[in-house]
Design an enzyme around this catalytic site. Structure first.
Site, PDB file in Angstrom:
ATOM      1  N   LYS A 171     101.700 -11.152  60.366  1.00 34.98           N
ATOM      2  CA  LYS A 171     102.010 -12.498  60.848  1.00 34.98           C
ATOM      3  C   LYS A 171     102.019 -13.433  59.640  1.00 34.98           C
ATOM      4  O   LYS A 171     100.976 -13.712  59.055  1.00 34.98           O
ATOM      5  CB  LYS A 171     100.951 -12.990  61.841  1.00 34.98           C
ATOM      6  CG  LYS A 171     101.403 -14.271  62.533  1.00 34.98           C
ATOM      7  CD  LYS A 171     100.284 -15.173  62.997  1.00 34.98           C
ATOM      8  CE  LYS A 171      99.663 -15.954  61.893  1.00 34.98           C
ATOM      9  NZ  LYS A 171     100.561 -16.938  61.236  1.00 34.98           N
ATOM     10  N   GLU A 247      90.834 -13.070  51.431  1.00 35.51           N
ATOM     11  CA  GLU A 247      91.066 -13.893  50.233  1.00 35.51           C
ATOM     12  C   GLU A 247      91.038 -15.330  50.707  1.00 35.51           C
ATOM     13  O   GLU A 247      91.980 -15.794  51.343  1.00 35.51           O
ATOM     14  CB  GLU A 247      92.449 -13.584  49.627  1.00 35.51           C
ATOM     15  CG  GLU A 247      92.609 -12.205  49.060  1.00 35.51           C
ATOM     16  CD  GLU A 247      91.745 -11.953  47.853  1.00 35.51           C
ATOM     17  OE1 GLU A 247      91.176 -12.908  47.278  1.00 35.51           O
ATOM     18  OE2 GLU A 247      91.616 -10.783  47.477  1.00 35.51           O
TER      19      GLU A 247
HETATM   20  P1  ADP Z   1      95.768 -23.277  55.156  1.00 30.42           P
HETATM   21  O1  ADP Z   1      94.745 -24.315  55.367  1.00 30.42           O
HETATM   22  O2  ADP Z   1      95.954 -22.879  53.753  1.00 30.42           O
HETATM   23  O3  ADP Z   1      97.034 -23.465  55.918  1.00 30.42           O
HETATM   24  P2  ADP Z   1      94.972 -21.394  57.123  1.00 30.42           P
HETATM   25  O4  ADP Z   1      93.769 -20.535  57.023  1.00 30.42           O
HETATM   26  O5  ADP Z   1      95.013 -22.431  58.177  1.00 30.42           O
HETATM   27  O6  ADP Z   1      95.117 -21.980  55.680  1.00 30.42           O
HETATM   28  O7  ADP Z   1      96.300 -20.543  57.246  1.00 30.42           O
HETATM   29  C1  ADP Z   1      96.503 -19.300  56.605  1.00 30.42           C
HETATM   30  C2  ADP Z   1      97.083 -18.328  57.594  1.00 30.42           C
HETATM   31  O8  ADP Z   1      96.143 -18.180  58.654  1.00 30.42           O
HETATM   32  C3  ADP Z   1      98.393 -18.758  58.239  1.00 30.42           C
HETATM   33  O9  ADP Z   1      99.196 -17.611  58.474  1.00 30.42           O
HETATM   34  C4  ADP Z   1      97.943 -19.328  59.569  1.00 30.42           C
HETATM   35  O10 ADP Z   1      98.925 -19.242  60.563  1.00 30.42           O
HETATM   36  C5  ADP Z   1      96.788 -18.410  59.894  1.00 30.42           C
HETATM   37  N1  ADP Z   1      95.802 -18.959  60.826  1.00 30.42           N
HETATM   38  C6  ADP Z   1      95.357 -20.226  60.934  1.00 30.42           C
HETATM   39  N2  ADP Z   1      94.464 -20.327  61.937  1.00 30.42           N
HETATM   40  C7  ADP Z   1      94.330 -19.082  62.479  1.00 30.42           C
HETATM   41  C8  ADP Z   1      93.569 -18.523  63.558  1.00 30.42           C
HETATM   42  N3  ADP Z   1      92.726 -19.260  64.271  1.00 30.42           N
HETATM   43  N4  ADP Z   1      93.716 -17.209  63.807  1.00 30.42           N
HETATM   44  C9  ADP Z   1      94.556 -16.450  63.084  1.00 30.42           C
HETATM   45  N5  ADP Z   1      95.297 -16.911  62.078  1.00 30.42           N
HETATM   46  C10 ADP Z   1      95.192 -18.204  61.766  1.00 30.42           C
END
Ligand code: ADP
Length: 478
Positions: A171, A247
């Site tokens: 994803k 990471e």
């Molecule tokens: P950033 O703040 O750098 O955007 P995130 O951790 O929000 O970092 O996003 C990094 C990845 O994690 C993206 O692919 C985002 O869609 C995904 N992501 C964000 N929230 C969730 C969640 N609750 N569960 C799974 N994936 C998530």
């Protein structure tokens, strides 16, 4: 342009539900992409599960040849991929081309590493016993990647997983699905069999993350993103004891000792701090400069960054692209305002650019702050933006203590010409990656990863493939 980012069992699937992808330099919609639902995620995991026995039984040489072909294809398409990356992510074209190169490096590195999945024999204390150790593919891997490096963060996970013999469901970040789609086309064309790689694009990452963590067919979760999301995913994956690699965020110190050339150090800081508009987890977030060198360092740094042109990454000569979103811009503004309210001095920048043609993008002028202190948000929180906060120090031990005083532990940088100081700092800093007079301590050949709340596991290097392998011991009585 309507695109499908749903690739399951070797087929690109259409769905009525879609979400928009925007150019962060203009705020304009550039494409719509399939918004996968829970059934799609489950079907993608099933496809990866079905493909696993055959793929993991292929020879390492066979998998290597496919990765090698993918490496060639990615390099052939470097210019197009860079253009697409600039459009959906915002970074300047040259930086985007560098990232495609870095992304391709992982395909080549793991094409080579695939063939070096060596086992061992271990002498036993019993004369009638032999021990052998083999490393076997862990199973179905679920991968979640961020928007800031939309090509290399994908190949850094997929290449070692595929080299090891795992199958994958990815994803990508909702802000940058288009690069992911192009990478999948490359891998498919290179000869990855149906079902071995599966892609699900979704507007809401939560249900997908939940499905990845709770579906028993997924044996390994690999994530790059923020620390809070990493913790949530690790917790959700824990009941099934899934293997996780994380990471996460960073809060890199950049230390300039009094024996270092402050001008040389400032040139390095200007490059690494403003990399990707400050949106890299290894960007320095606290710049500690010996009081003696403060003036020369600050002058050089501000003179350098004043020359950086802000604008759309697609324009010639632009060095600072937009931030990813309005929320990211608001966070940077809040940190700068908090710092100046609490007494920091603004040396340059500190605002959105005035020119009207940049007003609909998420731009912020490169900023230097001096007089930054422990009570300011920027001293504690990751900025992920183009702001260089400078803190003066007087004593070696103090600065190492200040540098380590964070819950993060990803990257750190040290400038010194003194060998003992360099070695002492390298050993005393609690960070996974230390650049000593070096602002680019990253490579497909070198282990990347953090300590403490910056994560678990390493990517790239020999270690990168071990993340996708189980160790199996055979004890033979003869
Ligand atoms: P950033 O703040 O750098 O955007 P995130 O951790 O929000 O970092 O996003 C990094 C990845 O994690 C993206 O692919 C985002 O869609 C995904 N992501 C964000 N929230 C969730 C969640 N609750 N569960 C799974 N994936 C998530």
């Amino acid at each position: 342009m309507s695109q499908t980012g749903l690739f399951v069992g070797g087929e690109w699937l259409q769905r009525a539900a879609e979400f928009s992808v925007y150019n962060p330099a203009t705020g304009e919609e550039i494409a719509t992409v399939v918004d996968a639902n829970a059934d799609d995620v489950s079907a993608a995991i099933d496809a990866a599960h079905q493909a696993f026995p055959a793929w993991s039984s292929t020879t390492a040489h066979h998998r290597s040849a496919i990765l090698y072909r993918a490496w060639q294809l990615m390099l052939e398409r470097k210019a197009d991929l860079a253009q697409l990356m600039s459009l959906e992510q915002g970074k300047p074209l040259r930086a985007a081309a560098n990232e495609v190169q870095y992304g391709a490096d992982f395909l080549l590195w793991f094409a080579e590493e695939a063939k070096r999945n060596y086992g061992e024999t271990i002498p036993s204390a019993r004369a009638d016993q032999r021990f052998i150790v083999q490393h076997q593919a862990v199973g179905v891997v679920a991968a979640i990647t961020p928007w800031n490096y939309p090509v290399s963060m994908i190949t850094r996970k997929l290449a070692p997983a595929l080299a090891a013999g795992c199958t994958v469901v990815l994803k990508p970040a909702e802000a940058t699905p288009l690069c992911a789609i192009e990478i999948f086309k490359i891998l498919q064309e290179a000869g990855i069999p149906d079902g071995v790689i599966n892609l699900v694009t979704a507007a809401d990452p939560k249900p997908v993350g939940e499905a990845f963590c709770t579906n028993p067919r997924v044996r390994k979760l690999t994530f790059t993103g923020s620390t809070p999301v990493g913790k949530l995913l690790a917790q959700t994956a824990a009941p099934q004891m899934k293997r996780v690699s994380m990471e996460l965020g960073g809060h890199a110190p950049f230390i300039v000792f009094d024996d270092a050339d402050p001008v040389h150090a400032a040139k390095g800081a200007a490059l690494v701090k403003f990399l990707n508009t400050g949106q890299a987890c290894i960007c320095p977030n606290r710049i500690f400069v010996h009081r003696k060198s403060l003036e020369a360092f600050t002058e050089t740094l501000s003179a350098r960054i004043a020359k950086l042109r802000v604008g759309s990454g697609l324009e010639e000569g632009v060095a600072i692209g937009p931030l990813v979103s309005e929320a990211a811009l608001a966070k940077v503004e809040a940190q700068v305002n908090d710092a100046t309210d609490k007494g920091a001095q603004l040396v340059c920048g500190g605002q959105r650019p005035a020119s009207p043609e940049l007003s609909s993008g998420y731009f912020y002028t490169p900023t230097v702050l001096t007089g930054v202190t422990e009570d300011m948000l920027i001293y504690r929180q990751e900025t992920f933006g183009p702001v260089a906060p400078i803190i003066a120090f007087d004593d070696d031990d103090d600065v190492i203590g200040m540098a380590n005083d964070t819950t993060y532990g990803l990257a750190a940088y040290v400038y010194t010409q003194n060998l003992s100081r360099a070695m002492r700092s390298f050993e005393a800093l609690n960070f996974g990656i230390i650049g000593i007079n070096d602002i680019n301590p990253t490579s497909a050949a070198a282990p990347f990863g953090g300590m403490k709340e910056s994560g678990l596991g390493r990517e790239g290097a020999r270690e990168g493939m071990m993340e996708y392998l189980e160790t199996k011991l055979g004890g033979f009585s003869i």
